[in-house]
Design an enzyme around this catalytic site. Structure first.
Site, mmCIF file in Angstrom:
data_model
loop_
_atom_site.group_PDB
_atom_site.id
_atom_site.type_symbol
_atom_site.label_atom_id
_atom_site.label_comp_id
_atom_site.label_asym_id
_atom_site.label_seq_id
_atom_site.Cartn_x
_atom_site.Cartn_y
_atom_site.Cartn_z
ATOM 1 N N LEU A 174 0.872 -1.245 -0.024
ATOM 2 C CA LEU A 174 -0.034 0.062 -0.040
ATOM 3 C C LEU A 174 0.922 1.176 0.157
ATOM 4 O O LEU A 174 1.751 1.450 1.041
ATOM 5 C CB LEU A 174 -0.964 -0.153 1.149
ATOM 6 C CG LEU A 174 -1.811 1.026 1.560
ATOM 7 C CD1 LEU A 174 -2.669 1.406 0.363
ATOM 8 C CD2 LEU A 174 -2.458 1.130 3.062
ATOM 9 N N THR A 180 9.143 5.929 1.384
ATOM 10 C CA THR A 180 10.077 4.725 1.833
ATOM 11 C C THR A 180 9.953 3.636 0.829
ATOM 12 O O THR A 180 11.342 3.221 0.388
ATOM 13 C CB THR A 180 9.389 3.901 3.152
ATOM 14 O OG1 THR A 180 9.649 4.740 4.231
ATOM 15 C CG2 THR A 180 10.081 2.298 3.414
ATOM 16 N N GLN A 677 35.885 20.210 -15.729
ATOM 17 C CA GLN A 677 36.839 21.161 -15.346
ATOM 18 C C GLN A 677 37.904 21.250 -16.199
ATOM 19 O O GLN A 677 38.508 22.410 -15.903
ATOM 20 C CB GLN A 677 36.888 21.112 -14.003
ATOM 21 C CG GLN A 677 35.954 21.325 -12.861
ATOM 22 C CD GLN A 677 36.505 21.247 -11.309
ATOM 23 O OE1 GLN A 677 36.005 20.227 -10.847
ATOM 24 N NE2 GLN A 677 36.903 22.149 -10.935
ATOM 25 N N PHE A 824 42.885 21.555 -2.253
ATOM 26 C CA PHE A 824 43.998 20.684 -2.982
ATOM 27 C C PHE A 824 45.318 20.558 -2.257
ATOM 28 O O PHE A 824 46.363 20.832 -2.480
ATOM 29 C CB PHE A 824 44.579 21.488 -4.206
ATOM 30 C CG PHE A 824 45.151 20.650 -5.607
ATOM 31 C CD1 PHE A 824 44.094 19.728 -6.250
ATOM 32 C CD2 PHE A 824 46.452 20.601 -5.457
ATOM 33 C CE1 PHE A 824 44.826 19.244 -7.121
ATOM 34 C CE2 PHE A 824 46.844 19.673 -6.414
ATOM 35 C CZ PHE A 824 46.193 18.952 -7.349
ATOM 36 N N GLU A 1154 39.382 28.736 -3.280
ATOM 37 C CA GLU A 1154 39.925 27.509 -2.429
ATOM 38 C C GLU A 1154 40.107 28.036 -1.095
ATOM 39 O O GLU A 1154 39.841 27.139 -0.109
ATOM 40 C CB GLU A 1154 41.121 26.993 -3.006
ATOM 41 C CG GLU A 1154 40.856 26.479 -4.662
ATOM 42 C CD GLU A 1154 41.727 25.447 -5.050
ATOM 43 O OE1 GLU A 1154 43.195 25.782 -5.092
ATOM 44 O OE2 GLU A 1154 41.357 24.444 -5.718
HETATM 45 C C1 LIG Z 1 14.979 11.912 2.497
HETATM 46 C C2 LIG Z 1 14.386 11.199 3.638
HETATM 47 C C3 LIG Z 1 14.498 11.544 4.971
HETATM 48 C C4 LIG Z 1 13.937 11.051 5.806
HETATM 49 N N1 LIG Z 1 14.277 11.524 7.321
HETATM 50 C C5 LIG Z 1 13.729 10.692 8.242
HETATM 51 C C6 LIG Z 1 13.708 11.214 9.664
HETATM 52 O O1 LIG Z 1 14.667 11.968 9.809
HETATM 53 N N2 LIG Z 1 13.072 10.571 10.617
HETATM 54 C C7 LIG Z 1 12.295 9.623 10.267
HETATM 55 O O2 LIG Z 1 11.443 9.211 11.217
HETATM 56 N N3 LIG Z 1 11.692 9.202 9.042
HETATM 57 C C8 LIG Z 1 12.392 9.832 8.023
HETATM 58 N N4 LIG Z 1 12.137 9.438 6.543
HETATM 59 C C9 LIG Z 1 11.160 8.333 6.363
HETATM 60 C C10 LIG Z 1 9.625 8.863 6.177
HETATM 61 O O3 LIG Z 1 9.396 9.505 7.343
HETATM 62 C C11 LIG Z 1 8.955 7.624 5.893
HETATM 63 O O4 LIG Z 1 9.393 7.240 4.895
HETATM 64 C C12 LIG Z 1 7.673 8.008 5.671
HETATM 65 O O5 LIG Z 1 6.905 8.386 6.889
HETATM 66 C C13 LIG Z 1 6.744 6.835 5.173
HETATM 67 O O6 LIG Z 1 5.323 7.202 4.937
HETATM 68 P P1 LIG Z 1 4.864 7.073 3.263
HETATM 69 O O7 LIG Z 1 3.648 7.483 3.365
HETATM 70 O O8 LIG Z 1 5.761 7.877 2.399
HETATM 71 O O9 LIG Z 1 5.177 5.459 3.095
HETATM 72 P P2 LIG Z 1 5.371 4.706 1.856
HETATM 73 O O10 LIG Z 1 6.412 4.697 1.203
HETATM 74 O O11 LIG Z 1 4.110 4.978 0.877
HETATM 75 O O12 LIG Z 1 5.088 3.167 2.463
HETATM 76 C C14 LIG Z 1 5.960 2.786 3.357
HETATM 77 C C15 LIG Z 1 5.305 1.378 3.904
HETATM 78 O O13 LIG Z 1 4.626 1.641 4.928
HETATM 79 C C16 LIG Z 1 3.512 0.776 4.451
HETATM 80 N N5 LIG Z 1 2.142 1.820 4.599
HETATM 81 C C17 LIG Z 1 1.806 2.974 4.383
HETATM 82 N N6 LIG Z 1 0.878 3.199 4.732
HETATM 83 C C18 LIG Z 1 0.069 2.239 5.281
HETATM 84 C C19 LIG Z 1 -1.227 2.102 5.662
HETATM 85 N N7 LIG Z 1 -1.877 3.083 5.857
HETATM 86 N N8 LIG Z 1 -1.424 0.883 6.148
HETATM 87 C C20 LIG Z 1 -0.785 -0.149 6.116
HETATM 88 N N9 LIG Z 1 0.678 0.100 5.418
HETATM 89 C C21 LIG Z 1 0.898 1.332 5.008
HETATM 90 C C22 LIG Z 1 3.524 0.468 2.697
HETATM 91 O O14 LIG Z 1 2.945 -0.673 2.331
HETATM 92 C C23 LIG Z 1 5.121 0.405 2.817
HETATM 93 O O15 LIG Z 1 5.493 -0.971 3.071
HETATM 94 C C24 LIG Z 1 12.869 10.067 5.499
HETATM 95 C C25 LIG Z 1 12.459 9.860 4.583
HETATM 96 C C26 LIG Z 1 13.248 10.284 3.190
HETATM 97 C C27 LIG Z 1 12.912 9.827 1.823
#
Ligand SMILES: Cc1cc2nc3c(=O)[nH]c(=O)nc-3n(C[C@H](O)[C@H](O)[C@H](O)COP(=O)(O)OP(=O)(O)OC[C@H]3O[C@@H](n4cnc5c(N)ncnc54)[C@H](O)[C@@H]3O)c2cc1C
Ligand code: FES
Length: 1222
Positions: A174, A180, A677, A824, A1154
């Site tokens: 989902l 993530t 460069q 450098f 630099e």
């Molecule tokens: C550059 C970057 C920096 C980040 N820094 C941090 C940080 O400092 N601290 C931190 O805590 N997090 C950090 N994150 C992580 C981020 O908080 C999580 O990736 C995010 O919260 C996941 O939510 P999403 O909706 O994008 O999940 P998705 O990527 O859409 O899904 C993630 C997983 O959760 C499942 N899922 C999602 N929603 C549901 C639901 N409603 N029911 C069942 N399963 C579900 C999905 O199936 C999947 O397995 C970072 C991410 C990035 C890309």
């Protein structure tokens, strides 16, 4: 792509750099309004945009129509250097403004955006693109399906539909925010044949306040959650909202705004990643989860349940909405209930936590007896960990808080085990954080009884909007030289119109090449099998050493480096072959399928220490010496021996390396559009590789999205490989390195180790210093010997040490070959001598730098080059005065005396930095009067073309365009001036004859009445050349003029450290820089600031980690942290020294790109001072090993206390470490 919107850039593919920021707008039927979000385009699946409007940088303004005020301001306020990330920044600011138009006129909120400037466009809302009316729909949604080549995407109509689909396709993820799942798909090649999209389901986004708390839909973004909680805090007041405050504190530094706009709370919990921050605090707050699946609705009382292994069962089987019944407790109990969240990361913001924690305690009414205690840690194991035993033991037992602390710490020490092999390593640090967080919680709870000097430990470091104070001398108002003109391409950069190599549209039949690299550090190649890859769709061919028509090597001063490893690999990441395919994606995936068998070879080692053991050094080994060391040591009152290790650095230019090679189909001619460069070198290497003359190869370098020395050498190899592919296929070939590959293949600044012996007198005079510099050169020499020479040539910095000796040895190891990097070798050479001065000063308590500084009008360096330190001493004195150094030293002493867990430190250093290059420029005047200057410099943000326009000799406006080839602004200006002057001399008779003519009239054919130079057969083309005085060093005699001149400066920085976590805050930096008579003070100040900030990274947060097998672990922005806004000192003052001349350079200016990197070391030494203050107070030795960068881990572990000592060395299990210091 087909529309040609190239303003949005691609820098990492993982949401970590922000270069791809765009604005996504959607109609919200509940709020009946359009909501705007800044998001990173690289993580936005195209199907998720159904019903949304996307605005890219091209949509808000352009130089051809009308600029948007944001674009205009960022350009005119000198906010754009190389410009690659500028469109992303513009879109971030634009979205902020679109959501809060009032901030444009406010003085209070977001000062960043509210740049007060004259002559700039006012905000005109009618200029904004309207939200497409056809998307203003509130009808019930329906199920949507999209079918791609590999993926089927289903967007359910509603929650019921989602539940049904989930039951049917239990393995389909989902996907909601995709933050993530997305990075794994983009960067690791994970493919999900079916994706269920939860982002459009209203039920998952609802938020309901109830009497006893708030229910939050799992699909709520972290930004929305934060805003809602902030409202709650305001309404409930400080006591009742402790949980919300703890959550908001965590959310504030979690990821970037763009990621928080996409990431959901459900995704954060359900990802079950121990580095993610929310689970620990939500678990401590006793949040309840409501899980819904086909026919079932389940209330899960604790998040812990979900974040352990049983989670997996739910992850793919259920949908859930999240709510908490316990976010606010019963108001009567509140007084006795405390909740806190803690996290420590490598960088304070936008960085995954190393350890995070949520803690909650309830005391028995009016007593110190614990009724309930919950302690959770993330980052100490594969899942969220509850300190069950500790909590159980502490409940109901102790009535004295102090006893509770002592027993609790002991219990935690025994209960929380961090295995040495834990991903990310740092087991001792993590253990120390576990205990320190508990201690912090104890202090928060018992705040009223705390000694006053403990209180500051409870205040988290807050970010402040940086304030800058700049001062410089301008020239007369009608002379363009010396004026702070705006970067010549700033508007194009702010509108996304500036073209970088990957913006060039694809050529007909263009192919893409992706590298196949070694996974072993030292091994014989037994076989290469590309059959699987070749069978994949779109793959055209595989190339390796056998396909090189000319020579399979790149030569640099007689040192060869193989383009493709042929028989043996000598590092992980060495290029063995390359896959050529129709698309980027196909090439990338196929390159992972090339099967290589190896036979490991011994020896294999990676560190400087190991290289010393193996006596593995490159030639030449260098030495510089003056005076008589033995005599010096004999006369000294004290002898001190020590060492300093300085880690390497990744260039992390925003635009990764790459090029397009286009065969012209005629006589082997080839055109390259390349981010180089050093285009002349690229041209030469490609010619040798293809076995064709250089004159058949044309290199185009319009601009670079940052270079920092990283695009000098390695790009030549990449170009040769892409050219080989183009030669073999007869088609154009594009190569764009992914960030991970770029970091793996191209390497960066070499680590250095300086071992020293110094002899000094009681009065602080240093009589003798003997330093051996070791650098890690990696597997080939590349530029490392020159880098070492530069380090040795800078080993005296500004100090007259009469007996000084330096040996320089470049270690040969089995790591990717290190290369040139801004400075450098200068920063490394300077830092090690500064470390010597620092240690001597720490021991004798005297102003050792001042005492030993070159001060005579005429001085000689240790290589016998005559110079005057006059301006260096001026910079030093001015820096002392401007920074109020003496007074602040006293304030810091007082601060340290009154604060036990926070300490401050201050440091000031002088700088003498040698400058010297030679180059050429070609000046062509066209018949319409326009001028084209092709020069040997590359525009990579330093504003070389802007300065060139300012120094053009013709006072009249002649339109100038530039093409660039190589580096070094000042030298290029010399060449250009030389070429222009030659042309002006040729035109002089005409000018004299027709003094009233305009520039166009002189050279143009358009006006038939005038005498035109063209018709007079005057050559309108000239070459400018600058060789400068002869510079060379006789290394046998330690004698020679190594540089044309020296750039001087001084820098003072103050920092504050948190002794319990190792966090630090840069408080203030003052820089005084001698740039001679600046041609463009705005650009020079920008270079000083930019160089300094890169130095912040080098000396405090950027840490490259290698596995014990020599594999670079820190690839990409999620693992490797460069400075962010939170690292900029709130006060960063830059002063350009007034009335400074430089007779050796054009218009008396000086090279500035630099030198300022080195100033980052002031933070390192200030941190060291602060740690020393902490150690002094605890009765520990002030002499302690400390290496650069001064990471949070090193700071914490150096501030030894009972928490770090709970894991004594004899109890440590000896296992293979997670990472090694190379
Ligand atoms: C550059 C970057 C920096 C980040 N820094 C941090 C940080 O400092 N601290 C931190 O805590 N997090 C950090 N994150 C992580 C981020 O908080 C999580 O990736 C995010 O919260 C996941 O939510 P999403 O909706 O994008 O999940 P998705 O990527 O859409 O899904 C993630 C997983 O959760 C499942 N899922 C999602 N929603 C549901 C639901 N409603 N029911 C069942 N399963 C579900 C999905 O199936 C999947 O397995 C970072 C991410 C990035 C890309
Ligand atoms: S954040 Fe999208 S490319 Fe870096």
């Amino acid at each position: 792509c087909s529309v040609g919107l190239t303003g949005t850039k691609y820098g990492c593919g993982g949401g970590g750099c922000g270069a791809c920021t765009v604005m996504v707008s959607r109609y919200d039927p509940i709020q009946e309004t359009v909501l705007h979000w800044s998001v990173t385009a690289c993580l936005q699946p195209i199907c998720s945009l159904h019903g949304a409007a996307v605005v890219t940088v091209e949509g808000i303004g352009s130089t051809k129509t009308k600029l948007h005020p944001v674009q205009e301001r960022i350009a005119k306020a000198h906010g754009s250097q190389c410009g690659f990330c500028t469109p992303g920044m513009v879109m971030s600011m634009y979205t902020l403004l679109r959501n809060n138009p009032q901030i444009m006129n406010s003085n209070t909120e977001n000062k960043n955006l509210n740049i007060l400037m004259d002559n700039v466009l006012p905000l005109d809302p009618t200029q904004d693109l309207i939200f497409p009316p056809e998307l203003l729909v509130s009808k019930p949604s329906e199920r949507l399906c999209f079918q791609g080549e590999k993926v089927r995407w289903i967007s359910p109509a509603d929650l019921k539909d989602l539940i049904k689909l989930k039951a049917e396709y239990s393995n389909a993820p989902l996907l909601v925010g995709n933050t993530t799942i997305g990075p794994k798909m983009n960067l690791k090649g994970t493919v999900h044949p079916l994706v269920l999209y939860g982002g459009s389901i209203p039920e998952l986004r609802t938020i309901k306040w109830r009497n006893n708390g708030v229910t939050v839909g799992a699909g709520c973004s972290l930004s929305v959650l934060k805003d809602v909680l902030l409202q709650g805090i305001e309404e409930l007041g400080p006591e009742k909202s402790r949980v919300y405050q703890a959550l908001v504190q965590t959310l504030q530094c979690l990821a970037s705004k763009q990621i928080r706009n996409m990431a959901t709370i459900g995704g954060n919990i359900l990802s079950a990643n121990p580095k993610y921050d929310l689970s620990s605090i939500l678990a401590a707050a006793e949040c309840t989860l409501h899980i819904v699946s086909n026919g079932n609705s389940l209330l899960i009382p604790s998040i812990l349940f979900l974040t352990t292994n049983s989670l997996l069962q739910y992850k793919y089987n259920m949908n859930f909405s999240f709510h908490s019944e316990k976010l606010i407790a019963n108001p009567c109990a509140l007084q006795w209930e405390f909740v806190s969240a803690f996290r420590q990361a490598q960088r304070r913001e936008f960085s995954f936590s190393i350890v995070n924690s949520g803690m909650r305690v309830t005391f028995r009414h009016d007593s110190n007896v614990v009724e309930n205690l919950d302690i959770f840690y993330g980052g100490v194991g594969p899942t969220l960990v509850k300190a069950r035993h500790t909590c159980k033991e502490l409940m109901g037992r102790y009535s004295h808080l102090e006893k509770l602390l002592v027993v609790g710490t002991q219990l935690l020490e025994e209960e929380i085990y961090v295995p040495p092999t834990a991903p990310g390593g740092q087991e001792e640090y993590r253990k120390a954080l576990v205990l320190s967080f508990f201690f912090k919680f104890y202090m928060q709870v018992g705040m009223n009884d705390l000694p006053l000097e403990y209180l500051s430990a409870l205040k988290p470091f807050k970010n402040e909007v940086p304030q800058a104070n700049h001062s410089f001398q301008t020239q007369s108002s009608n002379d363009p030289v010396g004026r702070p003109n705006v970067h010549q391409a700033a508007l194009q950069q702010a509108t996304g119109e500036a073209v970088y190599y990957d913006d060039i549209p694809s050529v007909k039949g263009e192919l893409f090449v992706s590298m196949v690299t070694s996974t072993r550090a030292h091994a014989k190649i037994i076989s290469i099998d590309a059959s699987m890859a070749l069978a994949m769709s779109g793959v055209v061919t595989f190339i390796s050493a056998k396909d090189v028509p000319g020579q399979n090597r790149r030569l640099w001063f007689n040192n060869p480096e193989e383009l493709f490893a042929e028989e043996e690999v000598i590092c992980v990441g060495q290029i063995i072959g390359a896959i050529v395919a129709e698309t980027r994606e196909q090439a990338k995936r196929a390159s992972e399928q090339v099967d290589i068998t190896y036979e490991d070879i011994q020896p294999v080692f990676f560190t400087i220490e190991e290289a010393i053991e193996h006596q593995s050094f490159f030639d030449p080994k260098r030495k510089l010496e003056r005076g008589n060391l033995e005599e010096g040591f004999e006369k000294a009152d004290h002898i001190l021996e020590g060492e300093l290790y300085m880690g390497g650095q990744e260039h992390f230019y925003m635009e990764t390396q790459g090029l397009i090679a286009i065969p012209k189909g005629e006589a082997g001619e080839l055109e390259l559009y390349v981010a180089s460069q050093h285009a002349a070198y690229t041209q030469e290497v490609v010619g040798i590789t293809l076995g064709i003359d250089s004159n058949k190869i044309t290199c185009h370098v319009k601009r670079l999205g940052g270079g920092f020395g990283g695009k000098v050498m390695k790009i030549a190899s990449l170009s040769a490989i892409a050219a080989t592919a183009a030669y073999k296929t007869g088609r154009a070939v594009r190569c764009v390195l992914e960030r991970e590959d770029d970091m793996l293949i191209t390497s960066g600044r070499s680590p250095f180790l300086g071992k020293y012996k110094v002899g000094y007198l009681n009065d602080g005079t240093i009589l003798a210093a003997d330093i051996t510099y070791y650098s890690n050169g990696g597997c080939t020499l590349d530029e490392s010997s020159f880098i070492m020479e530069k380090a040795l040539l800078h080993m005296d910095n500004g100090y007259k040490i009469p007996n000084l000796r330096g040996h320089g040895l470049v270690c040969k190891t089995y790591l990717p070959s290190y290369t040139a990097f801004r400075g450098f070798g200068g920063p490394q050479g300077l830092t090690i001598i500064e470390s010597v001065l620092h240690e001597v000063a720490a021991r004798c308590g005297l102003p050792v730098r001042d005492i030993n500084m070159y001060k005579d009008e005429k001085c000689y360096t240790h290589h016998k080059q005559l110079f005057s330190p006059h301006d260096m001493v001026r910079c030093w004195n001015e820096c002392l005065e401007k920074s109020d150094y003496t007074h602040r030293c006293l304030s810091i002493k007082q601060f340290n005396a009154h604060n036990h867990w926070k300490k401050r430190g201050i440091s000031i250093v002088p700088l003498k930095f040698g400058i010297g290059f030679s180059k050429a420029a070609l000046v062509n005047i066209y018949k319409d009067g326009s001028v084209l200057i092709s020069h040997g410099g590359t525009e990579m943000g330093q504003g070389i073309n802007t300065k060139a326009i300012q120094v053009r000799p013709a006072q009249e406006t002649c339109p100038i365009i530039y093409t660039n080839v190589f580096f070094m602004t000042e030298i290029i200006l010399f060449c250009m001036k030389d070429g222009c002057e030659k042309l002006m001399r040729r035109l002089e008779p005409l000018i004299k004859k027709h003094p009233q003519f305009t520039w166009q009239q002189l050279v143009s054919k358009s006006d038939m009445q005038v005498v035109e130079a063209y018709c007079q057969k005057i050559s309108l083309s000239a070459t400018g050349f600058f060789m400068g005085p002869h510079t060379s060093v006789d290394w046998e005699k330690s004698d020679g003029n190594a540089y044309y001149y020296f750039t001087f400066g001084a820098c003072c920085s103050e920092v504050e450290i948190d002794c319990l976590t190792g966090d630090h805050k840069n408080i203030r930096t003052d820089i005084v820089m001698d740039v001679g008579r600046s041609i463009n003070p705005a650009l020079d100040v920008g270079q000083v600031e930019g160089g300094f900030v890169q130095g912040i990274g080098l000396y405090t947060i950027e840490e490259l980690q290698f596995s014990p097998e020599g594999v670079l672990l820190t690839r990409g922005p999620s693992r490797y942290k460069i400075p962010a806004l939170c690292d900029i000192p709130p006060q960063l003052n830059v002063h350009l020294l007034r009335n400074a001349d430089n007779p050796h350079a054009i218009y008396s200016s000086k090279g500035i790109g630099e030198p300022p990197v080195f100033f980052g070391c002031t933070l390192f030494f200030a941190i060291k001072e602060a740690i020393a203050a902490a150690r002094r107070e605890r009765g520990l030795s002030e002499s302690f090993p400390f290496s650069s960068p001064a990471t949070a881990e090193k700071i914490r572990m150096a501030c030894e206390d009972c928490f770090t000592r709970m894991n004594p060395p004899d109890r440590k299990v000896k296992t293979k470490p997670w990472a090694i210091n190379v």
